[in-house]
Enzyme design. Structure first.
Site, mmCIF file in Angstrom:
data_model
loop_
_atom_site.group_PDB
_atom_site.id
_atom_site.type_symbol
_atom_site.label_atom_id
_atom_site.label_comp_id
_atom_site.label_asym_id
_atom_site.label_seq_id
_atom_site.Cartn_x
_atom_site.Cartn_y
_atom_site.Cartn_z
ATOM 1 N N GLY A 29 0.815 -1.201 0.000
ATOM 2 C CA GLY A 29 0.000 0.000 0.000
ATOM 3 C C GLY A 29 0.848 1.248 0.000
ATOM 4 O O GLY A 29 1.783 1.361 0.792
ATOM 5 N N GLY A 48 -8.191 -6.031 4.342
ATOM 6 C CA GLY A 48 -9.284 -6.821 3.788
ATOM 7 C C GLY A 48 -10.439 -5.955 3.353
ATOM 8 O O GLY A 48 -10.282 -4.770 3.056
ATOM 9 N N TYR A 107 1.008 -12.466 -6.975
ATOM 10 C CA TYR A 107 1.399 -11.076 -7.203
ATOM 11 C C TYR A 107 1.720 -10.269 -5.948
ATOM 12 O O TYR A 107 2.772 -9.644 -5.857
ATOM 13 C CB TYR A 107 0.278 -10.355 -7.974
ATOM 14 C CG TYR A 107 0.505 -8.856 -8.117
ATOM 15 C CD1 TYR A 107 1.431 -8.368 -9.026
ATOM 16 C CD2 TYR A 107 -0.199 -7.946 -7.338
ATOM 17 C CE1 TYR A 107 1.655 -6.994 -9.163
ATOM 18 C CE2 TYR A 107 0.013 -6.576 -7.468
ATOM 19 C CZ TYR A 107 0.936 -6.104 -8.382
ATOM 20 O OH TYR A 107 1.149 -4.770 -8.508
ATOM 21 N N CYS A 126 -12.780 -9.219 -7.665
ATOM 22 C CA CYS A 126 -12.396 -9.577 -6.305
ATOM 23 C C CYS A 126 -13.172 -8.691 -5.344
ATOM 24 O O CYS A 126 -13.212 -7.472 -5.518
ATOM 25 C CB CYS A 126 -10.905 -9.387 -6.087
ATOM 26 S SG CYS A 126 -10.405 -9.709 -4.375
ATOM 27 N N CYS A 171 -11.558 -14.905 -8.188
ATOM 28 C CA CYS A 171 -11.360 -14.005 -9.326
ATOM 29 C C CYS A 171 -11.115 -14.764 -10.623
ATOM 30 O O CYS A 171 -11.305 -14.211 -11.713
ATOM 31 C CB CYS A 171 -10.219 -13.026 -9.049
ATOM 32 S SG CYS A 171 -8.632 -13.786 -8.682
#
Length: 502
Positions: free
Chosen positions: A28, A101, A255, A398, A454
């Site tokens: 992030g 989350g 990823y 997702c 996904c």
């Protein structure tokens, strides 16, 4: 997707926290925050990277032997400082919480908080829903004689009311540090320990790589639905996990997680090499004979090396990354993503000129990044470009914390592989087979199950139709995206996508 840390020890923990958050910066880049506790809470948070937010003057004020921290990647709500974590509430005792989350029944939880507990959340950040639900359940206990059982009862009720994916760490002022996860264990959280002459220091972090920098010993993963509470005497208490199958996010291995992290006993780098080797059969079946295999740095590196080894052609690092640019996937706008790609990657012309190049990336999400990479390689003189995804086609949004929640943003949800190939201007597109991915992460290998929603459209939390509609409405309203509204209400075109659609 975000990164969280929580530390509890005999001395000030802020130094360890900043190092831990810096190790999680890949999770992030929008905002960062820290809350510590001694006799009161000390809070510092803001937009930007860890090194931008926490200056020496702030660090001096963040005193306490207990602390939690967060690096934010925006999935819900706008990207502004008010939504940066941690969040705090003064009652009961004083709570500070961070989470990684996404809550999917946020409207139901918000309504229950308002109707039953007369609580009105101040922001659109779903962390407030978790925190106030837990606080509301905790406050009905005998607060003068709060026990660990009381804490775990409040956790269990919260887990039953709040649906979605979440890993949380909470300071309960004057009592200790609490961590718990959703009943399916979709998001990662690990516990570590470092022994010092003054006593043990415990840490909850999103990824084990933090422990390498801090000389911590890995203790265990926080299991699905598990809660762990560390009291002020540094005694560790456990609430048994839910008796539900684990559904850990497979996209972490593909990823998001760092290559040097170990997730549920699996080194991420090794799993990505295996993903590359699995692709060798599909490359051979397509009749492709590349002169070299290259990667899209840096999450494609290990898959590319595995593929090159399996098909017996040289691996070359032919795309050079500017490490001062961020990860394009988590940039919040399409224009921003394309700008990052243009400035981030530079091909080594002498390597690719006149060559048939197989370029491996972790996934193809919207397609625009892939197309830009293909164009870069062609402009550098590549004879043919085969674009290879170590992930299967992403066909479903997702809803558990990765920012691809609108189906109109997913190129594989709307177009065939041939159409995708034409759109990204490659000579061939190769995807990982979902069956091969499921086999790689199969539960019988002893590390638990995975969420493939996904790739398959099968969500472990059940029917999510209403949630998807709510999210799409919110995003359309937030963005003023008239074109997305039109696309959402019409059938999919048979032609290849236009540049502005993804």
């Amino acid at each position: 997707m975000c990164g969280i840390v929580g530390f509890h020890g005999p001395d000030n923990v802020v130094g360890d926290m900043i190092i831990g958050l810096t190790a999680l910066q890949h999770r992030g880049q929008d905002a960062a925050g820290i809350a510590t506790f001694d006799d009161s809470f000390h809070l510092c948070k803001g937009q930007g990277l860890v090194n931008d937010v926490f200056k020496p003057k702030h660090v001096k004020k963040l005193k306490g032997h207990t602390g939690i921290g967060h690096v934010r990647y925006t999935t819900q709500g706008a990207n502004d400082s008010d939504l940066a974590q941690p969040f705090t509430t003064s009652y009961p005792f004083g709570l500070a919480m961070v989470h990684n989350g996404n809550v999917i029944n946020f409207r139901d939880v918000a309504k229950r908080l308002h109707d039953h507990y007369h609580v009105l959340p101040k922001t659109t950040n779903d962390l407030e829903l978790i925190m106030y639900t837990f606080a509301s359940e905790l406050r009905v206990k005998d607060l003068n004689h709060l026990s660990v059982v009381d804490i775990f009862d409040a956790v269990e009720t919260t887990q039953g009311l709040v649906e979605g994916a979440y890993a949380t760490v909470t300071i309960i002022a004057g009592h200790g540090l609490l961590a718990f996860t959703d009943p399916l264990g979709i998001r990662p959280l690990v516990l570590g320990r470092r022994d010092t002459p003054e006593g043990p220091v415990f840490a909850f972090v999103s990824e084990s790589t933090c422990f390498d920098y801090l000389d911590f010993e890995f203790v265990e993963n926080v299991g699905p639905g598990q809660a762990i509470f560390i009291d002020n005497n540094f005694q560790v208490h456990y609430k048994n996990p839910y008796a539900l199958p684990k559904n850990f996010c497979a996209f972490e291995q593909i990823y998001f997680a760092r290559e040097d992290s170990v997730i549920h006993g699996r080194l991420v780098a090794r799993e990505r090499v295996r993903l590359g080797k699995l692709l060798a059969r599909k490359v051979a079946n397509a009749g492709l004979k590349p002169d070299m295999v290259i990667d899209v740095p840096s999450s494609g590196y290990f898959a590319a090396s595995g593929l090159a080894e399996a098909i017996g052609v040289p691996y070359r690092r032919a795309l050079v990354k500017n490490n001062h640019m961020g990860r394009s996937f988590i940039v919040p706008t399409q224009a921003g993503r394309e700008d990052v790609v243009k400035k981030k990657l530079n091909p080594i012309r002498d390597f690719v000129r006149g060559k048939k190049v197989a370029v491996v990336d972790d996934s193809i999400v919207r397609g625009t990044t892939s197309r830009r990479i293909v164009r870069l390689l062609r402009e550098a003189g590549a004879l043919e470009v085969y674009f290879i995804s170590s992930a299967p086609p992403i066909v479903s949004p997702c809803i558990y914390g990765i920012d691809m929640a609108m189906s109109t943003e997913l190129i594989a949800a709307n177009y065939s592989e041939d159409e995708i190939c034409r759109y990204i201007e490659a000579d061939q597109v190769i995807y990982q087979d979902l069956a091969d991915l499921e086999q790689l992460f199969a539960e019988e290998r002893g590390h638990g199950g995975s969420c493939f929603a996904c790739f398959s459209g099968k969500y472990p939390t059940g029917d999510v139709t209403h949630y998807l509609r709510h999210v799409q409405e919110e995003r359309q309203s937030h963005r003023g995206d008239k074109k997305a509204k039109k696309l959402a209400s019409t059938s999919v075109s048979a032609k290849a996508p236009e540049p502005t659609e993804h």
